[in-house]
Design a protein around this motif. Structure first.
Motif, PDB file in Angstrom:
ATOM      1  N   LEU A 124      40.408  70.420  70.616  1.00 35.69           N
ATOM      2  CA  LEU A 124      41.050  69.108  70.661  1.00 35.69           C
ATOM      3  C   LEU A 124      40.046  67.971  70.848  1.00 35.69           C
ATOM      4  CD1 LEU A 124      44.396  69.860  72.500  1.00 35.69           C
ATOM      5  CD2 LEU A 124      43.851  69.877  70.056  1.00 35.69           C
ATOM      6  N   ASP A 127      40.668  66.633  67.390  1.00 39.27           N
ATOM      7  CA  ASP A 127      42.113  66.859  67.320  1.00 39.27           C
ATOM      8  C   ASP A 127      42.707  66.620  65.940  1.00 39.27           C
ATOM      9  OD1 ASP A 127      43.420  63.765  67.801  1.00 39.27           O
ATOM     10  OD2 ASP A 127      41.411  64.123  68.575  1.00 39.27           O
ATOM     11  N   ARG A 128      42.202  65.624  65.194  1.00 37.26           N
ATOM     12  CA  ARG A 128      42.782  65.360  63.860  1.00 37.26           C
ATOM     13  C   ARG A 128      42.432  66.494  62.893  1.00 37.26           C
ATOM     14  NH1 ARG A 128      46.929  63.530  64.713  1.00 37.26           N
ATOM     15  NH2 ARG A 128      46.366  64.400  66.728  1.00 37.26           N
ATOM     16  N   VAL A 131      44.649  69.508  63.885  1.00 36.15           N
ATOM     17  CA  VAL A 131      46.028  69.369  63.399  1.00 36.15           C
ATOM     18  C   VAL A 131      46.128  69.724  61.921  1.00 36.15           C
ATOM     19  CG1 VAL A 131      47.807  67.649  62.873  1.00 36.15           C
ATOM     20  CG2 VAL A 131      46.779  67.721  65.153  1.00 36.15           C
ATOM     21  N   LYS A 132      45.180  69.221  61.132  1.00 37.67           N
ATOM     22  CA  LYS A 132      45.233  69.457  59.686  1.00 37.67           C
ATOM     23  C   LYS A 132      44.980  70.919  59.344  1.00 37.67           C
ATOM     24  CE  LYS A 132      44.234  64.807  58.014  1.00 37.67           C
ATOM     25  NZ  LYS A 132      43.426  63.950  57.122  1.00 37.67           N
ATOM     26  N   ALA A 135      47.997  73.064  60.438  1.00 36.95           N
ATOM     27  CA  ALA A 135      49.119  72.817  59.523  1.00 36.95           C
ATOM     28  C   ALA A 135      48.895  73.524  58.188  1.00 36.95           C
ATOM     29  CB  ALA A 135      49.310  71.321  59.308  1.00 36.95           C
ATOM     30  N   LEU A 156      47.915  65.690  71.205  1.00 39.97           N
ATOM     31  CA  LEU A 156      48.853  66.257  70.240  1.00 39.97           C
ATOM     32  C   LEU A 156      50.255  65.727  70.495  1.00 39.97           C
ATOM     33  CD1 LEU A 156      47.792  70.036  70.169  1.00 39.97           C
ATOM     34  CD2 LEU A 156      47.056  68.186  68.642  1.00 39.97           C
ATOM     35  N   SER A 157      50.906  65.287  69.433  1.00 41.24           N
ATOM     36  CA  SER A 157      52.303  64.863  69.553  1.00 41.24           C
ATOM     37  C   SER A 157      53.191  66.101  69.641  1.00 41.24           C
ATOM     38  CB  SER A 157      52.705  64.022  68.339  1.00 41.24           C
ATOM     39  OG  SER A 157      52.752  64.836  67.169  1.00 41.24           O
ATOM     40  N   GLU A 160      53.354  67.688  66.294  1.00 42.47           N
ATOM     41  CA  GLU A 160      52.151  68.438  65.932  1.00 42.47           C
ATOM     42  C   GLU A 160      52.093  69.786  66.627  1.00 42.47           C
ATOM     43  OE1 GLU A 160      49.365  64.536  64.941  1.00 42.47           O
ATOM     44  OE2 GLU A 160      49.331  65.432  66.944  1.00 42.47           O
TER      45      GLU A 160
END
Length: 286
Positions: A124, A127-128, A131-132, A135, A156-157, A160
């Motif tokens: 993290l 983190d972006r 996430v990608k 996913a 993280l939301s 996410e």
């Protein structure tokens, strides 16, 4: 600079796949300009990876491929991969290349009831990119796991988190002072993230590294066990991980002060004793 050009800044890139996460890797992204690093971290189009390793049976269910990110916000005294502390030690990798590498293993992972684990370092910190990549794995039908120290969970939301099938949450200690001495950081964000995962009904494994003389205090272990039990059925397993010296040579190679040179791994009896503190509260340690 485009993601592809940024990732090409390494003159002779080593293989993305390593034989072991204990392979020492340094300065693989040192030539990437700082401005481009900031762009990569903000967009997640490029990440910095120590390596991919295959065949893991301890980093989540089944047989798994693990991607090891670089950069970490903690400085754990028993860390076996201190070369992953520094972002610039990693290989700049586009999200497209990272996804392509993972795709090679998709069929085999499904056959072996395994999946993909993103570890580090601390994933993290990027983190972006995390996430990608998670996913992308999820879109391929691959089981996903995030191995994290939990202190940056707020990055993280809730949405996410849905792309993460399992969180491997490292709880290093319970006592705040001991945790800060051990890691250099506060334990409160870690516990808050654990509670958030429980509230969101997100499956997790709690991981605890047993270091004789450092993390084996029975009262401290008991507090961690009670906390894990309080989170409910989302805690599918507790892993008591025995300390080892396989990363000792990295500390020496990196000219870092290693204070655990003479510490021996815990005995089988010590691991069983600590594991029993968790199983007595109904937690699975198998």
């Amino acid at each position: 600079m485009s993601p592809t050009n940024l990732a090409n800044k390494v003159p002779i890139a080593p293989s993305l796949v390593a034989q072991s996460p204990f392979e020492l890797r340094v300065d693989l992204g040192r030539d990437v300009p700082e401005a481009n690093v900031r762009t990569a971290l903000a967009s997640g189009d490029v990440g910095f990876l120590h390596s991919y390793t295959t065949g893991s049976t301890v980093d989540g269910p089944g047989v798994r491929v693990v991607a090891w990110t670089t950069s970490c916000n903690l400085r754990c005294k028993y860390c076996h991969n201190p070369d992953t502390w520094t972002l610039a030690n990693g290989i700049p990798v586009t999200i497209a290349r990272a996804t392509q590498e993972l795709r090679k293993y998709r069929t085999g992972l499904k056959i072996m009831s395994g999946g993909f684990t993103l570890s580090g370092g601390e994933p993290l910190m990027q983190d972006r990119f995390a996430v990608k990549l998670l996913a992308a794995a999820k879109a391929m039908g691959i089981h996903t796991a995030l191995d994290t120290n939990g202190s940056l969970g707020e990055r993280l939301s809730d949405q996410e988190l849905e792309a993460v099938d399992l969180v491997l949450l490292d709880i290093k200690s319970w006592d705040p002072d001991r945790h800060r001495q051990l890691t250099g950081d506060d334990i409160v964000p870690v516990l808050n993230f654990a509670r958030r995962l429980a509230m969101r009904n997100r499956p997790m494994w709690v991981r605890f590294v047993l270091v004789p003389g450092l993390t084996d205090d029975p009262c401290d272990v008991a507090q961690i066990a009670h906390f894990a039990a309080s989170l409910g059925s989302v805690v599918q397993r507790v892993q008591v991980l025995p300390f080892h010296q396989m990363g000792k040579y990295k500390w020496k190679s990196l000219h870092l002060d290693y204070s655990l040179t003479d510490v021996l791994p815990p005995s089988i009896e010590q691991v069983k004793s600590v594991s029993a503190q968790f199983t007595e509260l109904g937690l699975n340690t198998d």
